[in-house]
Write a protein that holds these residues in place. Sequence first.
Motif, PDB file in Angstrom:
ATOM      1  N   SER A 471       6.500  -7.456 -15.468  1.00 51.54           N
ATOM      2  CA  SER A 471       6.728  -6.820 -16.772  1.00 51.54           C
ATOM      3  C   SER A 471       5.871  -7.449 -17.848  1.00 51.54           C
ATOM      4  N   ALA A 472       5.743  -8.782 -17.824  1.00 53.23           N
ATOM      5  CA  ALA A 472       4.939  -9.467 -18.841  1.00 53.23           C
ATOM      6  C   ALA A 472       3.473  -9.090 -18.749  1.00 53.23           C
ATOM      7  N   ALA A 473       3.047  -8.613 -17.560  1.00 52.63           N
ATOM      8  CA  ALA A 473       1.665  -8.163 -17.396  1.00 52.63           C
ATOM      9  C   ALA A 473       1.485  -6.714 -17.845  1.00 52.63           C
ATOM     10  N   ASP A 474       2.492  -6.156 -18.546  1.00 53.22           N
ATOM     11  CA  ASP A 474       2.461  -4.788 -19.075  1.00 53.22           C
ATOM     12  C   ASP A 474       2.384  -3.750 -17.949  1.00 53.22           C
ATOM     13  N   ARG A 475       3.060  -4.046 -16.855  1.00 47.65           N
ATOM     14  CA  ARG A 475       3.143  -3.099 -15.736  1.00 47.65           C
ATOM     15  C   ARG A 475       4.598  -2.648 -15.639  1.00 47.65           C
ATOM     16  N   SER A 476       5.023  -1.911 -16.661  1.00 41.15           N
ATOM     17  CA  SER A 476       6.440  -1.570 -16.803  1.00 41.15           C
ATOM     18  C   SER A 476       6.943  -0.695 -15.667  1.00 41.15           C
ATOM     19  N   ARG A 477       6.129   0.252 -15.230  1.00 41.66           N
ATOM     20  CA  ARG A 477       6.604   1.174 -14.193  1.00 41.66           C
ATOM     21  C   ARG A 477       6.843   0.433 -12.874  1.00 41.66           C
TER      22      ARG A 477
END
Length: 911
Positions: A471-477
Amino acid sequence: MLIETKLRPPELKRDLVARARLLRQLDGALAARLVVLSAPPGFGKSTLLGQWIASLKARDAAVGWLALDRDDDEIGRFLSYLVAALQRADPQVAPHVPALLQSSPVLPVDSVLTSIVNDLSHRTQPLFLILDDCQFLSSPEICRFLDALLAYAPASLHLVVATRGPLPFGLAHMRVRGQLINLDDMQLRFSLEETESLFQAAELRDLPLSDVVTLQHRTEGWVAGLQLASLSLEEPAGRAAFIRNFSGSHRDVAEFLTQDVLARQSPDLRDFLIKTSILSRISAPLADAVLGRDDSAAMLQAIEAANLFLIPLDRERHWFRYHHLFAEFLQAQLQEVGRGEIAKLHGRAADWLSANGLTSEAVAHALAAGDADRAAALVEDCAMPLIMASHLNTVRAWLGQLPPDLIARRPRLQLAEVWIQFHMSRPQEAARTLKSAKQSIVAAQAAGKLDRETQAALQAELCTLTVGVVSAADRSRTAARLADSWADAIPENRPFFKGTLGNINAFCHFSLGDLDGARILSLKARDSHGAAQSVFGVVYSDLILGLVEKAAGNLTGAAQFFARAIAAARRELGAGSYAEAMVAIFEVELLYEWCDLAGAERLLHTHRQIIEECGLVVHEMACKLHLARIAAARGRHDEAMAVLERAERLGIEKRYHRLTASALNDRVRLLLQRGDVQAARFALPARGVGGEGKKNAGLAALTPATEPEFMAQARVLIASAKPEAALKLLDRVADNVRRDGRLRRLSQVRALAAIASYQAGDALSALAAAVDAVSICAPQKALRTLVDEGQALREVIDFSRKRMPSWSGDTPTGQFLDRLMDEFGKPERGPTQSAHLRKGDPGFSPREIDVVQLLGIGHSNRDMAQALGMAPDTVKWHLKNIFGKLGVANRTQAVLRLQDIGLTLPQQPGP
């Protein structure tokens, strides 16, 4: 003969900070017999009383003043001065007593008391008798006299005393009878607003609010400390370094504390103060163990009674701490007089704290004693409870002091490091550490070192951290998919991990536009964190619920969730925690939206530092965007542009697309408001955003994270007289946000659509879009969404208002629009242009003119930053703009170009 100056109130300096809240409390003396101001030196007791006397005399009140010293601790001398002070207030009080005192062979104490009481009984108006520096009084005769005076004097007498130490008479019976007003150092501390006023009075109006907040925190509102700091800030050069390093060992502070505090104490008390300064909090048993003595309780009582910067931490007064600056001063003294004992003192402290279950406090002392193995074992025991309570900086500091090879041998420490890296938005590092921790755990399992319960706990933690890192890597899906598949695998007896996984999943759904899903997941996560007694988790759940309401356009509901979260953080952790800061940063946006710029700026700078040191990228993103928006609203456009460029670079560096997109949209808006269409147009492809020339550029990639890029493209198209193309982009975004119920973004999109339709000559569509935007904003008083669109939207609103009967008169919408028009009409407050270029000015901003001047006389970037009070990155940003406007590539070419176009520069800088 009496010393006349002892009977005169202090002369008040000009431009003193008005302390209205304390003056109102002092005015309550009319309902009390005794007022006590009790605080260490330097808290402004005498000055405050001087201000109050001035206000009393302005109301024709009778006031007597007596400044005491050591020589006054003798009953005869004391009575002579006391009567003289009373007679300054009312000559009819005890007129014959001075002669009686001089002529009587035996001191007539009872006669003096009787005369004073009887004469005061004839008064119908109040009389205020103020005794300053009462810590010098210890004589039993004086104690009995003052007790009797308070007991027998009529209601017209109000006694006011100021002291650094214990009073010579009892207060319990006065407190019980409700006749006591007590102001201590906690109330006398300067508030942030008073600190701002102090620096303004010291001609330091250009001091940034963030620096004011830093000094406020460092001094804890200690007036003398702030005044000493202000003297060192008069020269702009070196201010940043001074503020960064300001401490109790600073020369002026150390000199004040040495001469006015430490020198007055006995050698034994000095030794106690200096050696216990290693303790972040002190109790009598702990001090006994560290110092090898058995009288620490009596020593602490003496220190508290003497008002030596000792702050009680509980009502029972078992635990205390020193004022931060005083502790730093004492620690500097320890380095000089007891360096060889420091490790031994820390070792004893670690022993006692560990033995008494205070593991987290023992860690710092074990590290300071140089015992790394012991410290590592202690960190393993307490890292997770501290993380659950949001004390991330504490754990981070400990891990930073442990040898890396020691951490690599302990999987629990590695996992603690992943928690920190995850919360500091360092997903790449976190992924590497997580991989290493997994390998260590597998090896421990193979070696049979882990029981089944421990394996289950470690597996739950690994699942939670894996999703967090993704999530912190902006990979929400991807993170949401993993969280959904692993949610049932977390054991029920691990509610913290279950709740944290739920919070991460809730934020992922929120960032993907699924507001209902985010609500449900947050509520479930909150229940889990409640079972785990994790205040950090509960606060974060409420934060997500607040963000969901904000996105839904319900700003009032968002404010309620934020307020609940902050109240919980303060109740469990005290003021100023990381848990509070991560909520307050989003509360800033609400204040900004409601046009409370001063409140927003103050709140932002109060919590900005902790967020920038240790915060998820979503918090850092919000922090930078708020900084830029407030600066722009204040008219500081150059500062706003520099902050936004840094935010875009940070988003690229952290691979956090939503940060880059949001900052880009704001920067394009500001560039267009300055009339720089070309720069706005070039900003898009420079960030990889499709330009207007590409048909349907980027439409297939529309997501909540990229929506601001579409809005930025629409802005450029509107400015390029292509409103129809802009409307196609905006309609696509509007469909997206309307489907998700994200009304706040919808109001922003429809405001832009109203501008585009109005420019296209489509009055009906412009009216419909304006109605949409106002209908969403008006109930929530969301002003800045509309104000920030500037004059273009004002014209549309003005046009629409004439055609909407419900927008006129004394209706809620009409009142909102009246306020909106007022805000549109307010001029931006920008910097005054301090210098003027002559001939051929290429359109430099006022700040660029300042930079050009220094460039012309050969200043380096570093010199410019110091002279102009800018960050080095801001100077670089200005130089890049200047080079662009001059069409040159470097500093030398810039100077030559300025000469070629006939632009003359003054020989000395003018900022």
